[in-house]
Design an enzyme around this catalytic site. Structure first.
Site, PDB file in Angstrom:
ATOM      1  N   ASP A 296      48.702 106.934  28.831  1.00 49.68           N
ATOM      2  CA  ASP A 296      50.232 105.938  29.001  1.00 49.68           C
ATOM      3  C   ASP A 296      50.170 106.163  30.275  1.00 49.68           C
ATOM      4  O   ASP A 296      49.751 107.004  30.665  1.00 49.68           O
ATOM      5  CB  ASP A 296      51.222 106.765  28.249  1.00 49.68           C
ATOM      6  CG  ASP A 296      52.493 106.240  28.093  1.00 49.68           C
ATOM      7  OD1 ASP A 296      52.777 104.779  28.361  1.00 49.68           O
ATOM      8  OD2 ASP A 296      53.068 106.911  27.994  1.00 49.68           O
TER       9      ASP A 296
ATOM     10  N   GLU B 200      50.086 102.487  34.483  1.00 49.41           N
ATOM     11  CA  GLU B 200      50.233 101.370  35.512  1.00 49.41           C
ATOM     12  C   GLU B 200      49.954 101.207  36.812  1.00 49.41           C
ATOM     13  O   GLU B 200      49.440 100.095  37.464  1.00 49.41           O
ATOM     14  CB  GLU B 200      52.232 100.867  35.300  1.00 49.41           C
ATOM     15  CG  GLU B 200      52.279 100.263  34.301  1.00 49.41           C
ATOM     16  CD  GLU B 200      52.148 101.546  32.298  1.00 49.41           C
ATOM     17  OE1 GLU B 200      52.536 102.324  33.197  1.00 49.41           O
ATOM     18  OE2 GLU B 200      51.761 100.434  31.769  1.00 49.41           O
TER      19      GLU B 200
ATOM     20  N   ASP C 250      56.900 100.101  25.818  1.00 54.25           N
ATOM     21  CA  ASP C 250      58.924 100.636  25.336  1.00 54.25           C
ATOM     22  C   ASP C 250      59.616  99.563  24.445  1.00 54.25           C
ATOM     23  O   ASP C 250      60.721  99.008  25.752  1.00 54.25           O
ATOM     24  CB  ASP C 250      59.334 101.472  26.112  1.00 54.25           C
ATOM     25  CG  ASP C 250      58.098 102.518  26.450  1.00 54.25           C
ATOM     26  OD1 ASP C 250      57.515 103.139  25.556  1.00 54.25           O
ATOM     27  OD2 ASP C 250      58.982 103.195  27.791  1.00 54.25           O
TER      28      ASP C 250
HETATM   29  C1  GLC Z   1      56.687 105.938  27.522  1.00 53.00           C
HETATM   30  C2  GLC Z   1      55.404 105.216  26.420  1.00 53.00           C
HETATM   31  C3  GLC Z   1      55.879 106.052  24.999  1.00 53.00           C
HETATM   32  C4  GLC Z   1      56.032 107.323  24.975  1.00 53.00           C
HETATM   33  C5  GLC Z   1      56.784 108.049  26.360  1.00 53.00           C
HETATM   34  C6  GLC Z   1      56.605 109.548  25.928  1.00 53.00           C
HETATM   35  O1  GLC Z   1      57.547 105.642  27.914  1.00 53.00           O
HETATM   36  O2  GLC Z   1      55.735 103.874  26.221  1.00 53.00           O
HETATM   37  O3  GLC Z   1      55.371 105.128  23.882  1.00 53.00           O
HETATM   38  O4  GLC Z   1      55.992 108.058  23.095  1.00 53.00           O
HETATM   39  O5  GLC Z   1      56.065 107.451  27.126  1.00 53.00           O
HETATM   40  O6  GLC Z   1      55.305 109.927  26.713  1.00 53.00           O
END
Ligand code: GLC
Length: 818
Positions: free
Chosen positions: A429, A432, A505
């Site tokens: 995650d 980007e 998100d």
């Molecule tokens: C980001 C991710 C989400 C995750 C969060 C905490 O917002 O997109 O899926 O739960 O980070 O790690």
């Protein structure tokens, strides 16, 4: 500093983080294109042949036209006559593409580069390039010669290509854009961005897939602009008759991909950029996620509830709170005192554990990952050699440069401890890459770029892809060649070779359910078939109805996972009360029944390069109206789905493509090629099976491989004509399928004058785990009674519910019902 960044900094200082969303909404960065003076190619003065390419020049600039196959031609521009290194993260390194033949023909006014299927015309007096078929039909042509603008700040060029847009042309592709399927009339930019709570039409989002398909009802072609810098696309937005794409750096380099069908274009795009490998079977079951399940007791409780309530589930996720102070590759021992034991217990109960790993490594001299990265100079540095530092979950962080092969190798080894603990899959995650406050890295950060070197302007859009690539490679080694399961938020074209993706998100609103429906169809057409949304919506609160309708859509999402933010109420399938739980259970069970069908469409994707989700435009591009349909889609070849995406909806108009169709939740029959009004009670949704199909079904299990299957159920649907169906089976775990250790059944169903016949061909070396087939028939004409299998007459049997079926040897060759 560009305006947008200034505004961001100002807004964060004065108004706080949340204000960023508004800025992105109001200031679509694509509109901030600087006014610039451009240089255009002038006229062709000479050409030379270099291997499979012809190089044309106007005296200074050069244009290379390289033939990859009969239908794939690449065009490159070198403004000063020197091409950049021919390197791509998107295109497979083991390409096996060759044209059957090609030649160059010189006309008075043009050169024609011809393959067996495509003609590329280079106009002598103005350097316009066009593409067409071999019969003289032009399919795509330049509106202006390729052009460029010197970039005084960075060196290099802004590069531009402008093509004609036909008046009836529609445009598809570009990955995760949150807008209508047909992109006509809109502009987009590609700059991977952390866009929490994004909106309809917001751009850019998390992924960069600079590939689009142009289509009229009779011809489709594709353009893949393989450029990792910030790229832009304008689909007849500024000028109704023009489509442009351009970049803030790098080379103007694009692949033209000939159709004529959209399906052909997508398959050929996959030839270039690869497909997703076969996922482990458990990865396509139902997954439960949450930010975050902790401590251990909470994880165990959720898992227990699934089993207690008999709701199938294959995986449970640990979000960032499992770590020690958000340090990647560590455990918070207070919450998880014995992770190995917990994971083993979960595994014994049929749950795989998937954990989150982010790129930000906490600056902490006592933390081994930081130490190793620092010692080996694995972290990204600014232009003047300072480390790139920024704040993410753990506080002040440095960031590995995944564009360095050594760093990728190292990163892959870091998973050793987690794999030893029993972790089955990894979720990457914030790649980007996301940095709190300033969005991402500044442009001057330097990257290795596999030895070619480049600033962040060049590496930004591939950063996440290279991260998950190293995760994939590392897991593959550590898990002893088992198929890894990875999921990533950021991506560049070709990421499908390493990972599944999700759309980030989203919000718990009906509008977002619709956005997800559009995004997944678009991702699937753009090479990223293994995709899903956060079912139920990440942020905000769904009610039972929204959650349940989203779950229904989730059954037909290639990746099926419920996920939600930490500040929301519970989101397990039972969280909304018994009425909704019962429906969710029914639909999760449906996912498990359909697993062999779903596994087969993953196989079709992997081997035959067919996208998993297929918008109606893709199924029937010859009907102009279909280029605007976006609510129903093919889930593989034989199932059509139209999710309910409005509250309180009791019926829905659904378009069914040509052919005959059976409503899945009852034996109702519908003629295709027209719209139908379909009732949408809460515990059903518009799902249709095509006449002539063979749909394999597993019994409901609580997790994949819970039980041995003695007999495989095959549902066979009567439909006039001849139809092909496939069923793919293997052991669901290793790469042995690459050595033909699989079983692919090809069923040919012929239905004519009330006679149904099924022939079977079997390919591959895998011996399945069941002995017989149980064949159920739908839509059989009332007259049909007697059944012959390989010459013998066979009698009907009846199951517990009194439903008739035929039990036959799995190796049968030909079955006839008359
Ligand atoms: C980001 C991710 C989400 C995750 C969060 C905490 O917002 O997109 O899926 O739960 O980070 O790690």
């Amino acid at each position: 500093m560009p305006d947008l960044e200034k505004k961001e900094e100002f807004a964060v200082d004065i108004l706080g983080e949340e204000s960023l969303d508004n800025i992105h909404h109001v200031n679509n960065p694509v509109l901030d294109v600087p006014a610039i003076e451009k240089n255009y190619l002038s006229q062709v003065r000479s050409y030379s042949k270099e291997g499979n390419a012809y190089v044309f020049t106007d005296g200074k600039a050069k244009v290379e036209v390289r033939i990859f196959s009969d239908e794939i031609i690449r065009v490159r521009l070198a403004p000063q006559g020197t091409f950049l290194d021919d390197f791509s993260y998107a295109v497979k390194t083991d390409l096996h593409l060759h044209p059957t033949s090609f030649s160059l023909e010189e006309l008075e006014d043009a050169y024609l580069v011809k393959t067996a299927a495509t003609t590329c015309r280079i106009q002598k007096d103005n350097f316009f390039i066009s593409f067409g078929d071999t019969k003289g039909k032009t399919i795509n042509r330049d509106h202006a010669p390729m052009h460029w603008e010197e970039s005084p700040d960075f060196g290099g060029y802004y590069v531009y290509c402008t093509k004609e847009a036909q008046s009836d042309e529609a445009f598809f592709g570009l990955g995760d854009k949150s807008t209508n399927l047909n992109l006509r009339g809109r502009r987009f930019s590609n700059w991977n961005s952390d866009t929490y709570g994004f909106g309809f039409n917001q751009d850019p989002l998390y992924k960069t897939i600079p590939f689009y398909i142009g289509v009229t009802d009779s011809d489709a072609y594709g353009i893949f602009f393989d450029n990792t810098f910030k790229t832009f696309f304008d689909f007849a937005a500024e000028q109704n008759n023009q489509t442009s794409f351009w970049s803030e750096g790098g080379e103007l380099q694009y692949y033209y991909i000939q159709g004529p069908l959209m399906m052909d274009v997508i398959k050929r795009y996959h030839e270039l950029t690869g497909t997703h490998y076969m996922p482990p079977l458990w990865a396509i079951g139902y997954h439960q996620c949450r930010w975050s399940y902790y401590p251990e007791a909470n994880v165990r409780e959720v898992a227990e509830q699934f089993r207690k309530r008999s709701i199938p589930c294959d995986a449970i996720y640990l979000d960032i709170d499992y770590m020690d102070g958000y340090r990647c590759f560590t455990w918070n021992k207070r919450y998880f005192p014995d992770p190995k034991k917990m994971i083993a217990d979960l595994a014994a109960d049929g749950f795989k554990t998937v954990v989150m790993i982010d790129p930000g490594i906490k600056v902490d001299e006592d933390y081994w990952v930081f130490q190793e990265g620092k010692e080996n100079k694995y972290f990204c540095r600014r232009g003047d050699d300072y480390f790139m530092e920024g704040y993410v979950w753990p506080g002040r962080c440095q960031f590995p440069d995944y564009t360095n092969p050594k760093v990728r190798e190292w990163w892959g080894t870091l998973y050793e401890g987690l794999v030893e603990d029993g972790v089955a899959g990894v979720w990457n995650d914030m790649n980007e890459p996301a940095v709190f406050g300033r969005g991402t890295f500044p442009d001057d950060v330097r990257h290795h770029f596999d030895g070619i070197r480049g600033s962040h302007r060049k590496a930004h859009n591939v950063y996440g892809m290279q991260m998950v690539r190293s995760t994939y490679d590392g897991l593959k080694k550590l898990q002893k060649n088992k198929r890894p399961f990875t999921i990533t938020r950021a991506a560049y074209a070709g990421t499908q070779r390493y990972s599944s993706v999700w759309t980030g998100d989203n919000i718990a609103t009906w509008e977002h359910l619709r956005i997800g429906l559009l995004q997944l169809q678009r991702l699937s057409m753009s090479g990223l078939s293994f995709c899903g949304t956060d079912i139920g919506g990440f942020t905000g609160e769904p009610d039972g109805e929204l959650y349940t309708r989203w779950m229904q859509f989730g059954v037909f999402s290639p990746f099926m996972r419920v996920h939600s933010a930490g500040d929301t109420r519970d989101r397990e399938p039972w969280s909304f009360g018994p009425e909704w739980e019962a429906i969710c259970k029914k639909f999760i069970e449906l996912r498990y029944k359909l697993l062999p069908y779903i596994y087969t469409i993953f196989w079709r994707q992997h081997k035959y390069r067919e996208p998993i989700l297929r918008p109606i435009s893709l199924l029937e591009q010859h009907k102009p109206k279909n280029l605007l349909r976006e609510e129903e889609f093919g889930f593989g070849d034989q199932i059509l789905v139209s999710p309910v995406i409005n509250p309180g909806q009791t019926s829905k108009v659904v378009y069914l493509p040509e052919g005959s169709w059976y409503y899945y939740f009852g034996e109702k029959f519908f003629e295709g090629g027209q719209e139908h009004l379909i009732d949408t009670p809460l515990d059903e949704m518009p799902v249709f099976v095509k006449g002539g199909s063979v749909i394999p079904e597993y019994p409901v299990m609580q997790y994949t491989f819970e039980k041995n299957i003695d007999a495989l159920k095959l549902n066979i649907y009567y439909g006039e004509g001849t139809h092909d169906s496939y069923v793919y089976i293997d052991h669901g775990e290793t790469f042995a399928y690459e050595q033909s250790v699989y079983n692919e059944k090809h069923f040919i169903v012929e239905c004519q004058n009330n006679v149904l016949s099924v022939r079977q061909h079997i390919e591959g070396l895998y011996n399945e785990r069941f002995d017989t087939y149980k064949l159920y028939f739908f839509g059989l004409p009332a007259e049909s009674k007697s059944v012959h299998v390989d010459g013998d007459t066979v009698a009907w049997s009846y199951d517990e519910e009194g439903t008739p079926y035929i039990s036959v040897e799995k190796e049968f060759r030909k079955l006839i019902i008359d």
